[in-house]
Write an enzyme that holds these catalytic residues in place. Structure first.
Site, short mmCIF file in Angstrom:
data_model
loop_
_atom_site.label_atom_id
_atom_site.label_comp_id
_atom_site.label_asym_id
_atom_site.label_seq_id
_atom_site.Cartn_x
_atom_site.Cartn_y
_atom_site.Cartn_z
N LYS A 132 51.34 40.70 65.33
CA LYS A 132 51.80 40.59 63.95
C LYS A 132 51.75 41.96 63.26
CE LYS A 132 50.85 36.68 61.89
NZ LYS A 132 52.21 36.10 61.65
N LYS B 123 50.58 37.07 54.90
CA LYS B 123 50.03 35.77 55.26
C LYS B 123 48.65 35.57 54.63
CE LYS B 123 49.74 32.47 58.98
NZ LYS B 123 50.15 32.15 60.37
N GLU C 122 47.80 33.02 70.23
CA GLU C 122 48.61 31.81 70.12
C GLU C 122 49.69 31.83 71.19
OE1 GLU C 122 50.69 29.42 66.54
OE2 GLU C 122 51.67 31.30 67.05
#
Length: 204
Positions: free
Chosen positions: A48, A56, A142
């Protein structure tokens, strides 16, 4: 969060991601034993970006700091695994869950229970051990498992639904659900020709 802090912070997540990519490459070659069939079509991955990470955190009502990123974000490192068949996804997930050095933090099966808009995928967040000079620490990665048709649908849905001007969003949503159901039926037909339904062991 300065650029220097960000780059120093994400290094361990980069290492965790690379460890899992290597693990998945090994599984891709060995999951079905002597068979020439491989479960994975291709893999995408990312870390990210600083701006995305900060945005976020702000949405969560948190200060965009390194400490908060570590405490509140579990998708800093992400991998998307595109498989041929649904069975390939479940086989890969089963193997990863059986590996004692990994921690299964969270899993969500959107294949068995798709989202209302038709989205299908299998999401897991895995804790990966990263060894440093001063010890070992687990970092989350993830993983999204999809078949090629799931990935096609998700990509098109993202492209179409995020247009600023859509006259009838409810009609579009209904169409997208219909397309998702059509792809499920196509997948089932291809599954009839799938010779690999269960993994036969592997060696690392």
């Amino acid at each position: 969060m300065t650029n220097e802090q960000y780059h120093e912070f994400i290094q361990s997540y980069e290492d965790a991601k690379q460890i899992l990519l290597t693990r998945l490459d090994v599984l891709n070659h060995n999951l079905y034993g002597e068979s020439s069939s491989k479960p994975i079509h291709h893999i995408q991955h990312r870390i990210k970006k600083k701006k995305s990470l900060e945005e976020k955190l702000k949405k969560k009502g948190k200060e965009p700091s390194v400490m908060n990123a570590k405490d509140y974000l579990q998708d800093i490192a992400g991998i998307r695994v595109i498989c041929y068949f649904v069975d390939d996804i479940y086989n890969l997930v089963e193997i990863l869950k059986s590996q004692s050095d990994l921690i299964m933090i969270r899993e969500r099966d959107y294949i068995a229970e798709p989202k209302p808009n038709g989205y299908r995928s299998y999401h897991v967040i895995v804790g990966v051990p990263v060894y440093c000079l001063d010890g070992m620490e687990y970092f989350p990665v993830e993983i999204q498992f999809r078949t090629m048709s799931m990935d096609f649908w998700a990509s098109m849905e993202h492209r179409i639904s995020y247009k600023k001007e859509i006259e009838d969003r409810e009609l579009l949503a209904a169409e997208l659900r219909e397309y998702a159901n059509m792809l499920v039926e196509i997948e089932k037909r291809f599954e009839q020709h799938n010779e690999q339904h269960r993994y036969k062991g592997y060696q690392e």
